[in-house]
Motif scaffolding. Sequence first.
Motif, PDB file in Angstrom:
ATOM      1  N   TYR A  60      12.078 -19.909 -69.431  1.00  0.00           N
ATOM      2  CA  TYR A  60      11.665 -19.764 -67.615  1.00  0.00           C
ATOM      3  C   TYR A  60      11.729 -20.611 -67.394  1.00  0.00           C
ATOM      4  CZ  TYR A  60       8.887 -18.313 -64.163  1.00  0.00           C
ATOM      5  OH  TYR A  60       8.044 -18.128 -63.108  1.00  0.00           O
ATOM      6  N   ALA A  62       9.910 -22.157 -63.862  1.00  0.00           N
ATOM      7  CA  ALA A  62       9.962 -21.109 -62.356  1.00  0.00           C
ATOM      8  C   ALA A  62      10.225 -22.287 -60.987  1.00  0.00           C
ATOM      9  CB  ALA A  62       7.757 -22.200 -62.374  1.00  0.00           C
ATOM     10  N   THR A 117       7.912 -13.601 -58.433  1.00  0.00           N
ATOM     11  CA  THR A 117       7.607 -12.316 -59.486  1.00  0.00           C
ATOM     12  C   THR A 117       8.349 -11.238 -59.785  1.00  0.00           C
ATOM     13  OG1 THR A 117       5.848 -11.125 -57.967  1.00  0.00           O
ATOM     14  CG2 THR A 117       5.037 -12.898 -59.046  1.00  0.00           C
ATOM     15  N   LYS A 140       6.768 -10.123 -63.454  1.00  0.00           N
ATOM     16  CA  LYS A 140       5.838 -11.943 -64.133  1.00  0.00           C
ATOM     17  C   LYS A 140       4.647 -11.364 -63.817  1.00  0.00           C
ATOM     18  CE  LYS A 140       4.925 -16.851 -62.976  1.00  0.00           C
ATOM     19  NZ  LYS A 140       5.332 -17.720 -62.642  1.00  0.00           N
ATOM     20  N   GLU A 143       0.809 -16.763 -65.837  1.00  0.00           N
ATOM     21  CA  GLU A 143       1.101 -18.192 -66.243  1.00  0.00           C
ATOM     22  C   GLU A 143      -0.111 -18.726 -65.717  1.00  0.00           C
ATOM     23  OE1 GLU A 143       4.459 -20.929 -65.540  1.00  0.00           O
ATOM     24  OE2 GLU A 143       4.413 -19.408 -64.061  1.00  0.00           O
ATOM     25  N   VAL A 153       3.187 -17.756 -70.435  1.00  0.00           N
ATOM     26  CA  VAL A 153       3.270 -17.043 -68.875  1.00  0.00           C
ATOM     27  C   VAL A 153       4.238 -15.747 -70.023  1.00  0.00           C
ATOM     28  CG1 VAL A 153       6.032 -17.462 -70.135  1.00  0.00           C
ATOM     29  CG2 VAL A 153       5.280 -16.429 -67.385  1.00  0.00           C
ATOM     30  N   GLU A 186       4.242 -11.949 -73.461  1.00  0.00           N
ATOM     31  CA  GLU A 186       3.694 -12.821 -72.826  1.00  0.00           C
ATOM     32  C   GLU A 186       4.023 -14.165 -74.592  1.00  0.00           C
ATOM     33  OE1 GLU A 186      -1.070 -14.249 -74.527  1.00  0.00           O
ATOM     34  OE2 GLU A 186      -0.895 -12.831 -73.397  1.00  0.00           O
TER      35      GLU A 186
END
Length: 190
Positions: A60, A62, A117, A140, A143, A153, A186
């Motif tokens: 991941y 962002a 998200t 999401k 994080e 995250v 998680e």
Amino acid sequence: MKTPYLAAGIAALTMAVSASAADYTIDTKGAHAFVNFKIKHLGYSWLHGRFNNFEGEFSYDAKNPNTSKINVVIDTASIDSNHAERDKHLRGSDFLNVKAHPKAIFKSESITFSDQTHANVVGTFTLNGVTKEIAFDVKKVGEGQDPWGGYRVGFEGETQLKLADYGIDYDLGPASTHVTIGLHLEGIRK
């Protein structure tokens, strides 16, 4: 003379871009991740359960979330509906056939974020020896740094599966043809 500097600059930029995507291990050791399910019981109530043993990882970034990937492997024998006799039946040939198919596997093919998200995940899910493409929405959860010096995250999402699509045709009644699978993951950055 400028060519070596340009090549070095491009190489540094390439390394920086590839380093920005982070790889995460799903935190099953700390029990901060869950694979749950629910199915209607005769249309009158819900039967809830989970898979106690699974593992996986995801990537991941962002800044470029649509490059994300996820891979989850579930130990189907670890099914737990809080009823030993029912779990024994669920592990048998009428349902999961865990002796022949001990693992269920999800592997993403694409993840498309609509905002910071929310995303739609498309991938293949293998269950009971059958592989199908599925899609589901995820959110999401958050994080950040954890108290132990790591970075985490978390995501959650769910999808519905038609049992017959995976060769499970045991008659549970017309209200129980689909099962809802919930992923609550998680990850700890590697």
